[in-house]
Scaffold this active site. Structure first.
Site, PDB file in Angstrom:
ATOM      1  N   LYS A 170       0.854  -1.182   0.000  1.00  0.00           N
ATOM      2  CA  LYS A 170       0.000   0.000   0.000  1.00  0.00           C
ATOM      3  C   LYS A 170       0.892   1.236   0.000  1.00  0.00           C
ATOM      4  O   LYS A 170       1.466   1.607   1.028  1.00  0.00           O
ATOM      5  CB  LYS A 170      -0.904   0.032   1.247  1.00  0.00           C
ATOM      6  CG  LYS A 170      -1.995   1.083   1.108  1.00  0.00           C
ATOM      7  CD  LYS A 170      -2.486   1.655   2.409  1.00  0.00           C
ATOM      8  CE  LYS A 170      -1.611   2.708   2.984  1.00  0.00           C
ATOM      9  NZ  LYS A 170      -1.352   3.884   2.144  1.00  0.00           N
ATOM     10  N   GLU A 243       9.692   1.573  10.893  1.00  0.00           N
ATOM     11  CA  GLU A 243      10.752   2.568  10.639  1.00  0.00           C
ATOM     12  C   GLU A 243      10.076   3.931  10.694  1.00  0.00           C
ATOM     13  O   GLU A 243       9.361   4.302   9.757  1.00  0.00           O
ATOM     14  CB  GLU A 243      11.392   2.335   9.264  1.00  0.00           C
ATOM     15  CG  GLU A 243      12.138   1.018   9.127  1.00  0.00           C
ATOM     16  CD  GLU A 243      13.470   0.998   9.866  1.00  0.00           C
ATOM     17  OE1 GLU A 243      13.826   1.991  10.524  1.00  0.00           O
ATOM     18  OE2 GLU A 243      14.155  -0.035   9.783  1.00  0.00           O
ATOM     19  N   CYS A 277      14.244  10.320   6.209  1.00  0.00           N
ATOM     20  CA  CYS A 277      14.072   9.958   7.621  1.00  0.00           C
ATOM     21  C   CYS A 277      15.349  10.222   8.403  1.00  0.00           C
ATOM     22  O   CYS A 277      15.318  10.846   9.454  1.00  0.00           O
ATOM     23  CB  CYS A 277      13.662   8.507   7.743  1.00  0.00           C
ATOM     24  SG  CYS A 277      14.763   7.387   6.876  1.00  0.00           S
ATOM     25  N   GLU A 374      10.421  17.253  14.249  1.00  0.00           N
ATOM     26  CA  GLU A 374      11.011  16.847  12.964  1.00  0.00           C
ATOM     27  C   GLU A 374      10.478  17.777  11.866  1.00  0.00           C
ATOM     28  O   GLU A 374       9.277  17.799  11.600  1.00  0.00           O
ATOM     29  CB  GLU A 374      10.610  15.397  12.653  1.00  0.00           C
ATOM     30  CG  GLU A 374      11.238  14.889  11.382  1.00  0.00           C
ATOM     31  CD  GLU A 374      10.711  13.513  10.951  1.00  0.00           C
ATOM     32  OE1 GLU A 374       9.570  13.142  11.281  1.00  0.00           O
ATOM     33  OE2 GLU A 374      11.467  12.821  10.244  1.00  0.00           O
TER      34      GLU A 374
HETATM   35  P1  NAD Z   1       2.555   8.930   7.425  1.00  0.00           P
HETATM   36  O1  NAD Z   1       2.694   8.187   8.707  1.00  0.00           O
HETATM   37  O2  NAD Z   1       1.605  10.053   7.347  1.00  0.00           O
HETATM   38  O3  NAD Z   1       2.116   7.929   6.255  1.00  0.00           O
HETATM   39  C1  NAD Z   1       2.851   6.764   5.944  1.00  0.00           C
HETATM   40  C2  NAD Z   1       1.926   5.713   5.366  1.00  0.00           C
HETATM   41  O4  NAD Z   1       0.989   5.302   6.359  1.00  0.00           O
HETATM   42  C3  NAD Z   1       1.106   6.163   4.161  1.00  0.00           C
HETATM   43  O5  NAD Z   1       1.088   5.105   3.228  1.00  0.00           O
HETATM   44  C4  NAD Z   1      -0.271   6.374   4.769  1.00  0.00           C
HETATM   45  O6  NAD Z   1      -1.310   6.193   3.830  1.00  0.00           O
HETATM   46  C5  NAD Z   1      -0.313   5.273   5.806  1.00  0.00           C
HETATM   47  N1  NAD Z   1      -1.295   5.434   6.880  1.00  0.00           N
HETATM   48  C6  NAD Z   1      -1.924   6.574   7.297  1.00  0.00           C
HETATM   49  N2  NAD Z   1      -2.727   6.294   8.357  1.00  0.00           N
HETATM   50  C7  NAD Z   1      -2.596   4.967   8.605  1.00  0.00           C
HETATM   51  C8  NAD Z   1      -3.137   4.088   9.584  1.00  0.00           C
HETATM   52  N3  NAD Z   1      -3.988   4.509  10.518  1.00  0.00           N
HETATM   53  N4  NAD Z   1      -2.757   2.793   9.576  1.00  0.00           N
HETATM   54  C9  NAD Z   1      -1.866   2.343   8.656  1.00  0.00           C
HETATM   55  N5  NAD Z   1      -1.330   3.123   7.705  1.00  0.00           N
HETATM   56  C10 NAD Z   1      -1.685   4.420   7.685  1.00  0.00           C
HETATM   57  O7  NAD Z   1       4.049   9.362   7.036  1.00  0.00           O
HETATM   58  P2  NAD Z   1       4.514  10.260   5.795  1.00  0.00           P
HETATM   59  O8  NAD Z   1       4.123  11.666   6.063  1.00  0.00           O
HETATM   60  O9  NAD Z   1       4.077   9.598   4.526  1.00  0.00           O
HETATM   61  O10 NAD Z   1       6.102  10.102   5.875  1.00  0.00           O
HETATM   62  C11 NAD Z   1       6.931  10.985   6.567  1.00  0.00           C
HETATM   63  C12 NAD Z   1       7.426  10.349   7.857  1.00  0.00           C
HETATM   64  O11 NAD Z   1       8.041   9.102   7.575  1.00  0.00           O
HETATM   65  C13 NAD Z   1       8.490  11.173   8.561  1.00  0.00           C
HETATM   66  O12 NAD Z   1       8.239  11.195   9.942  1.00  0.00           O
HETATM   67  C14 NAD Z   1       9.776  10.384   8.300  1.00  0.00           C
HETATM   68  O13 NAD Z   1      10.793  10.580   9.238  1.00  0.00           O
HETATM   69  C15 NAD Z   1       9.272   8.989   8.291  1.00  0.00           C
HETATM   70  N6  NAD Z   1      10.203   8.103   7.578  1.00  0.00           N
HETATM   71  C16 NAD Z   1      10.931   7.198   8.304  1.00  0.00           C
HETATM   72  C17 NAD Z   1      11.851   6.366   7.663  1.00  0.00           C
HETATM   73  C18 NAD Z   1      12.682   5.347   8.424  1.00  0.00           C
HETATM   74  O14 NAD Z   1      13.292   4.493   7.802  1.00  0.00           O
HETATM   75  N7  NAD Z   1      12.732   5.410   9.732  1.00  0.00           N
HETATM   76  C19 NAD Z   1      12.019   6.472   6.275  1.00  0.00           C
HETATM   77  C20 NAD Z   1      11.258   7.409   5.569  1.00  0.00           C
HETATM   78  C21 NAD Z   1      10.340   8.223   6.244  1.00  0.00           C
END
Ligand code: NAD
Length: 470
Positions: A170, A243, A277, A374
């Site tokens: 997804k 992650e 990230c 962040e």
């Molecule tokens: P987000 O948490 O808003 O969304 C990530 C994913 O989760 C999307 O596919 C979204 O549709 C889905 N999602 C939303 N609500 C959900 C729920 N209730 N249950 C399951 N899935 C759900 O994050 P974002 O804004 O897309 O990404 C940015 C964040 O990701 C930043 O905090 C960044 O640091 C982090 N990030 C971490 C890593 C790592 O390896 N640690 C890598 C890349 C990004």
């Protein structure tokens, strides 16, 4: 370029039955594609397809799975230009960076294809032989964010397939198109049902984490979403790799050669317009070097050419979406109101698109939102410190613990300090480097588990012990 907006369930392309949404090009704010979210019923169909495909895929000889993964890497390389251009249009990054992302995706696929899991021997005595071997888990769901959408999907999918699991992925609704195309390409190689895609946001995401027939969720995204997934997975006791967000600190030691490290600092903070990230997100510099480092960083920032990622001259693209763009504007405005010095950038472009120039903010400290939260965007706060102990305490005064770094000429001393940082990876004179063979993961609120290397691969498996008398 025509872009697929169809999901793939059991080898068949289908449109979602749910709500329509637009994929926006962040450089123009134009809708480039309309997609439909999946219904929960379609998610169930995808899970049923993955479940049905599982026994045959699990029993496929290891060498054959490895061969098929190499074939996928071949196809990624053959379709690299198309994939890179899709990434630029929905994610915003400059084309050269998108090309790098596709190249890394193929490299990670090949690395996983060649990785072997050795059998463990716990006892081999006169009376018994006890060994451990690894079995796949079943159906794995991948949920990805919008910053490195193709590469992160590959990080999730390839080790899952390599170890004999079938997959539902997804993508983020902000950047789904590259992943839909990836799954389409993979389906040319894999048996039907082994890889499936569904579209959706919180509703489908939460249906995934609560699904009784999904054995593991691998999630990359924000900490609050990760916490929801963890809570919702409890009743089915799913395996999880999370992650999550980072707010990585870097410490520049008094003995640093500023000219030698400035470019490394800049690139570590602004890679992918800061939307990484493990980017460097808070920079602590000894007071003796403070002005010199600030000045160098501001000079490098001013050299960037901000624009549409498809233009040849662009080195710096837009922020990916309107929410993140507003977050960056808000954090910089808040720091300015608290008396911070904005050395360059500091206000959004008046043009269409979510453009915000690389921004260096001086005279800030812990307690300011820009330092504590962040930013996940093109702005770097630079904080002065007096002694190294204080810098370590300030760096560790954070709920996140993804990465960190120490910069200095005495790498032995830098190494000692790196060990005191509360983070999953600490780099010396470098930051944000991730490699397929080196485990990567966060501590504190940055996550659970690791990806990459053998440790990462094992997270897609269940240990079974065979205890046999002789
Ligand atoms: P987000 O948490 O808003 O969304 C990530 C994913 O989760 C999307 O596919 C979204 O549709 C889905 N999602 C939303 N609500 C959900 C729920 N209730 N249950 C399951 N899935 C759900 O994050 P974002 O804004 O897309 O990404 C940015 C964040 O990701 C930043 O905090 C960044 O640091 C982090 N990030 C971490 C890593 C790592 O390896 N640690 C890598 C890349 C990004």
């Amino acid at each position: 370029m025509t872009m697929t907006n169809s999901m793939l369930i059991n080898g068949i392309q289908v449109k979602g039955d749910g709500e329509v949404f637009s994929v926006i090009n962040p450089a123009t704010e134009d809708a480039i594609c309309q997609c439909n979210m999946a219904s929960v019923d379609q998610l169930d169909q995808a899970v049923a397809a993955a479940r049905a495909a599982y026994p045959a895929w699990r029993d496929t000889p290891d060498a054959e799975r490895s061969r098929l993964l190499h074939q996928i890497a071949d196809r990624l390389e053959a379709n690299a230009d198309e994939l890179a251009r899709i990434i630029v249009q929905e994610q915003g990054k400059p084309l050269a960076l998108a090309q790098m992302e596709v190249g890394a995706a193929a490299g990670w696929t090949r690395y996983n294809a060649d990785l072997e899991i050795p059998e463990q021997v716990f006892e081999d005595s006169d009376s018994k032989r006890v060994i451990g071997h690894r079995k796949p888990l079943g159906v794995v769901a991948s949920i990805t964010p919008w910053n490195w959408p193709l590469m992160i999907a590959i990080w999730h999918i390839m080790p899952a397939l390599r170890t004999g699991n079938t997959v539902i992925c997804k993508p983020s609704g902000m950047t789904p198109l590259n992943t839909l195309r990836l799954v389409e390409i993979m389906n040319e190689v894999l048996p039907a049902g082994v890889i499936n895609s569904v579209l959706g946001e919180a509703e489908i995401g939460s249906a995934i984490s609560g699904h009784a027939d999904i054995n593991k969720v691998i999630f990359t995204g924000s900490t609050p979403t990760g916490q929801r997934i963890l809570a919702n997975s409890a009743t089915t006791l799913k395996r999880l790799t999370l992650e999550l967000g980072g707010n990585d600190a870097a410490i520049v030691l008094p003995d640093s050669d500023v000219d030698a490290i400035a470019e490394g600092l800049f690139n570590s903070a602004f890679i992918n317009m800061g939307q990484t990230c493990a980017a460097l997100k808070r920079l602590y510099v000894h007071e003796s070097q403070y002005e010199a480092v600030c000045e160098k960083l501001a000079t490098l920032a001013e050299q960037q050419v901000v624009g549409n990622g498809l233009d040849d001259t662009t080195t710096f693209g837009p922020v990916q979406n309107a929410n993140q763009y507003r977050q960056v504007i808000e954090l910089v405005d808040d720091a300015r109101n608290q008396g911070a010095r904005i050395l360059c950038g500091g206000s959004p472009s008046a043009d269409k698109g979510y453009f915000y120039p690389p921004t260096i903010v001086a005279d800030v400290c812990n307690g300011t939102r820009l330092v504590d939260e962040e930013q996940f965007g093109p702005v770097l706060p630079v904080i002065a410190y007096q002694d190294v102990k204080q810098a370590i305490a300030l760096a560790n005064d954070c709920s996140a613990g993804l990465g960190g770094s120490v910069w200095g000429s005495d790498t032995e001393q830098a190494g000692q300090i790196a060990r005191q940082l509360e983070c999953g990876t600490a780099w010396i004179n470098n930051h944000a480097e991730v490699l397929p063979h080196i485990p990567f993961g966060g501590c504190k609120l940055s996550g659970v588990g690791v990806e990459f290397g053998l440790e990462g691969l094992l997270e897609y498996t269940q240990l079974q012990v065979i205890n046999a008398p002789k």
